[in-house]
Design a protein around this motif. Sequence first.
Motif, short mmCIF file in Angstrom:
data_model
loop_
_atom_site.label_atom_id
_atom_site.label_comp_id
_atom_site.label_asym_id
_atom_site.label_seq_id
_atom_site.Cartn_x
_atom_site.Cartn_y
_atom_site.Cartn_z
N GLU A 1 -14.84 20.67 19.62
CA GLU A 1 -15.30 19.30 19.82
C GLU A 1 -14.44 18.30 19.06
O GLU A 1 -14.12 17.21 19.58
CB GLU A 1 -16.78 19.19 19.42
N HIS A 2 -14.02 18.64 17.85
CA HIS A 2 -13.16 17.72 17.10
C HIS A 2 -11.80 17.57 17.77
O HIS A 2 -11.32 16.45 17.97
CB HIS A 2 -12.97 18.20 15.67
N CYS A 3 -11.20 18.68 18.13
CA CYS A 3 -9.86 18.61 18.73
C CYS A 3 -9.89 17.88 20.06
O CYS A 3 -8.94 17.16 20.40
CB CYS A 3 -9.28 20.02 18.89
N ASN A 4 -10.96 18.03 20.81
CA ASN A 4 -11.04 17.36 22.10
C ASN A 4 -11.20 15.85 21.98
O ASN A 4 -11.10 15.14 22.99
CB ASN A 4 -12.19 17.93 22.93
N ALA A 5 -11.40 15.36 20.78
CA ALA A 5 -11.42 13.91 20.55
C ALA A 5 -10.03 13.36 20.26
O ALA A 5 -9.86 12.14 20.18
CB ALA A 5 -12.37 13.57 19.40
N LEU A 6 -9.04 14.25 20.12
CA LEU A 6 -7.67 13.83 19.81
C LEU A 6 -6.90 13.54 21.09
O LEU A 6 -7.02 14.27 22.07
CB LEU A 6 -6.95 14.92 19.01
N PRO A 7 -6.08 12.49 21.11
CA PRO A 7 -5.39 12.09 22.35
C PRO A 7 -4.56 13.21 22.98
O PRO A 7 -4.55 13.35 24.21
CB PRO A 7 -4.52 10.91 21.90
N ALA A 8 -3.84 13.98 22.18
CA ALA A 8 -2.98 15.02 22.75
C ALA A 8 -3.79 16.07 23.50
O ALA A 8 -3.36 16.58 24.54
CB ALA A 8 -2.14 15.68 21.65
N PHE A 9 -4.96 16.40 22.98
CA PHE A 9 -5.82 17.38 23.64
C PHE A 9 -6.44 16.78 24.90
O PHE A 9 -6.57 17.47 25.92
CB PHE A 9 -6.91 17.86 22.67
N GLN A 10 -6.83 15.53 24.83
CA GLN A 10 -7.41 14.87 26.00
C GLN A 10 -6.40 14.78 27.13
O GLN A 10 -6.72 15.05 28.29
CB GLN A 10 -7.92 13.49 25.61
N LYS A 11 -5.18 14.38 26.80
CA LYS A 11 -4.13 14.24 27.82
C LYS A 11 -3.78 15.58 28.47
O LYS A 11 -3.41 15.63 29.65
CB LYS A 11 -2.89 13.63 27.18
N ALA A 12 -3.91 16.65 27.71
CA ALA A 12 -3.54 17.98 28.21
C ALA A 12 -4.63 18.65 29.02
O ALA A 12 -4.40 19.69 29.66
CB ALA A 12 -3.17 18.88 27.04
N ALA A 13 -5.83 18.09 29.04
CA ALA A 13 -6.98 18.72 29.69
C ALA A 13 -6.73 18.95 31.18
O ALA A 13 -6.03 18.15 31.83
CB ALA A 13 -8.22 17.87 29.49
N PRO A 14 -7.28 20.00 31.74
CA PRO A 14 -7.05 20.31 33.15
C PRO A 14 -7.35 19.14 34.09
O PRO A 14 -6.59 18.89 35.03
CB PRO A 14 -7.99 21.48 33.40
N ALA A 15 -8.44 18.43 33.85
CA ALA A 15 -8.84 17.35 34.76
C ALA A 15 -7.87 16.18 34.74
O ALA A 15 -7.91 15.34 35.65
CB ALA A 15 -10.24 16.87 34.42
N GLN A 16 -6.99 16.12 33.74
CA GLN A 16 -6.03 15.02 33.64
C GLN A 16 -4.69 15.36 34.26
O GLN A 16 -3.77 14.53 34.24
CB GLN A 16 -5.82 14.65 32.15
N GLN A 17 -4.55 16.54 34.83
CA GLN A 17 -3.25 16.97 35.36
C GLN A 17 -3.05 16.51 36.81
O GLN A 17 -4.01 16.44 37.57
CB GLN A 17 -3.12 18.48 35.25
N PRO A 18 -1.81 16.24 37.18
CA PRO A 18 -1.53 15.78 38.56
C PRO A 18 -1.95 16.78 39.64
O PRO A 18 -2.25 16.37 40.76
CB PRO A 18 0.00 15.60 38.56
N ASP A 19 -1.99 18.07 39.29
CA ASP A 19 -2.36 19.07 40.29
C ASP A 19 -3.82 19.48 40.22
O ASP A 19 -4.22 20.48 40.83
CB ASP A 19 -1.46 20.31 40.16
N PHE A 20 -4.62 18.73 39.49
CA PHE A 20 -6.03 19.08 39.32
C PHE A 20 -6.73 19.18 40.67
O PHE A 20 -6.54 18.35 41.56
CB PHE A 20 -6.75 18.05 38.45
N GLN A 21 -7.55 20.20 40.79
CA GLN A 21 -8.40 20.37 41.97
C GLN A 21 -9.69 21.02 41.56
O GLN A 21 -9.72 21.85 40.64
CB GLN A 21 -7.69 21.21 43.04
N LYS A 22 -10.78 20.65 42.17
CA LYS A 22 -12.07 21.23 41.83
C LYS A 22 -12.25 22.57 42.51
O LYS A 22 -11.63 22.85 43.52
CB LYS A 22 -13.19 20.27 42.24
#
Length: 212
Positions: A191-212
Amino acid sequence: MDLYSFFNSSTSYRVRIVMGLKGQDYNFHPVNIRVMQQKEADYVAKNPSASVPLLDDDGFQLGQSMAIIDYLDNKFPEPRLIPQEPQPRARVLEIANLVSCDMHPLNNLRVLRYLVKELGVSDEKKNEWYHHWIDEGFTSLEALLERTGSGQYCVGGQVSLADCCLVPQVANALRMGCDVQKFPRIMAVYEHCNALPAFQKAAPAQQPDFQK
C-alpha cells in the motif's frame, strides 16, 4: 532505450517500476503473451528466452527481469535498489529471490496454460494451485519481513529491489482472488509503495497495451 513489455506480466511490471524510480524514459513495445507473440521468430531472435521483458539499450539486448534490473542499477545508481553493504544487500536479494525464484515461476502464464491445455487441469484446480503457492510463498515472505522489521519498505527506510518484486506479486495475487489481508507486513509495503509515482505509473492499468 526500448522496453518490450506486457501490461499484466509481473516481470515486466518490476522493470517498469525500476525505470520509473531511475527516472528513465523508454520506447514501449507491446508483446502480447496471451496470443504467444513472444514465440514469434523475430522476437526470439532478440530474446532467446522467448519471454518478457526485454531491454534494448542501443543494441545491447537483455532479457530476464532480474538481470535487467541489476544492469539498470549499475548504469543509473540513484536511487540504489540493490544495496552495496553486505548484510542489507543479502536481505534485499533474499526477499527478491523468494518472489522471483520460488513464487513467480510456479504461477506464471505459461505454467498455468500448460496445466490446463496439456494436463487437462480444470479451472477450479488451476486456481487451487495458484492460491496454494501464493499462500505458501507469502507465509515465508511475511516471516522475512518480520525479520527485517519492515515498515513502509521491505528492508530499511528506502525503496529497494525487494519492493519492486513484492508489489507486482501482490497485484497478481489480488487479481486472482487470493486472501492477502492475513499478511499485514506485506500489505503495508504494498500500500505504501503504490502511493509512489513510479509504482503508479508502472501499474498494469496505466500501460498502453492494457486490456481487461
